[in-house]
Design an enzyme around this catalytic site. Sequence first.
Site, short mmCIF file in Angstrom:
data_model
loop_
_atom_site.label_atom_id
_atom_site.label_comp_id
_atom_site.label_asym_id
_atom_site.label_seq_id
_atom_site.Cartn_x
_atom_site.Cartn_y
_atom_site.Cartn_z
N LYS A 13 6.70 4.42 -4.85
CA LYS A 13 6.58 3.25 -5.74
C LYS A 13 7.50 3.33 -6.97
O LYS A 13 7.85 2.31 -7.54
CB LYS A 13 5.13 3.07 -6.18
CG LYS A 13 4.22 2.56 -5.08
CD LYS A 13 2.83 2.29 -5.63
CE LYS A 13 1.91 1.73 -4.57
NZ LYS A 13 0.62 1.29 -5.12
N ASP A 25 -0.05 -5.66 -7.24
CA ASP A 25 -1.41 -5.16 -7.54
C ASP A 25 -2.01 -5.95 -8.70
O ASP A 25 -3.21 -6.21 -8.73
CB ASP A 25 -1.38 -3.67 -7.91
CG ASP A 25 -1.27 -2.77 -6.68
OD1 ASP A 25 -1.57 -3.24 -5.57
OD2 ASP A 25 -0.87 -1.61 -6.85
#
Length: 278
Positions: free
Chosen positions: A66, A102
């Site tokens: 990420k 997210d």
Amino acid sequence: MTDRYAVIGYPLGHTISPAFQQAAFDALGINAQYESLETAPADLPERARELRAGKLAGINVTVPHKLAIVDELDHVSEIAHLTGAVNTVSVTPDGLLGDNTDVGAIETVLERAGVPAGIPALLLGAGGAARAALVALLNRGDRVTVANRTHENAATMTAHIAPEAGCPTLALDDPDLPIRAGNARLIVNTTSIGMQGGPAPGQSPLPDGCLHPEQTVFDIVYRPSATALLEQAAAAGATAIKGLDMLILQGAHSFRIWTGREPPVDIMLAAGRRAMEG
Ligand code: NAP
């Protein structure tokens, strides 16, 4: 031509992303194939080349890439920059764009559960997922207190993400934690406590006796689906929200970014829950 999408990670293990993403493409009649593509760190540049060459139309990015994926991209969104993590890459006329869905997923989960905005919230954790949760809660106008095992990490995170918000921070073992938890209307756990195969399986980040029926408790840990924290919440009469929906909704936000189409969220949720049970 069939567009190819994938989730990349290493090791990838079993992932339910192909189940709910493929269900969304199929439901909208989009000719696309979503696969799981285990990708070692050394192969990240190759994935970026595949995106640039049109061999992949978009990717979801998971642990441990990420942060590292940013080096392969041309741009990152403001939210990805703020959270320091990219979980979605799309191909745009300006090159490869990294995003973090997210944040939107957490906002959508809370909205779908009817949790009012602008309330006192206790955020547990200060890792990668906590950063997304902090941005989401502040976007909602919640008044956030952060508790984390390593107090310093909570202070660093709040100072980096929202220095002007002045969010109070404390350590998870602070004797004030039960009172702070009791005062919160919303509690969001982003620590790994309770995670199957994690550092403290079967445990809860909160002691017994501090939850009550006026609260919503959202545990982003999704394995097991009912964590010890959520069991405490249910026993106290609080509203309990499971982490699985967030996992699926972050994918729904990715789907919207790639296709420009409204994701069939209920179909994705049903397919994801089925895959999890299987
Ligand atoms: P991370 O960056 O490694 O952060 C881990 C967090 O847990 C830190 O706050 C850490 O505290 C704390 N922690 C770890 N072990 C602990 C222990 N034994 N006792 C107390 N605190 C402990 O991980 P992450 O990426 O944020 O992920 C955290 C959890 O969220 C994982 O279970 C992950 O599967 C889940 N998650 C779910 C979703 C979803 O879509 N539902 C999305 C992302 C992540 P320190 O700062 O003290 O180390």
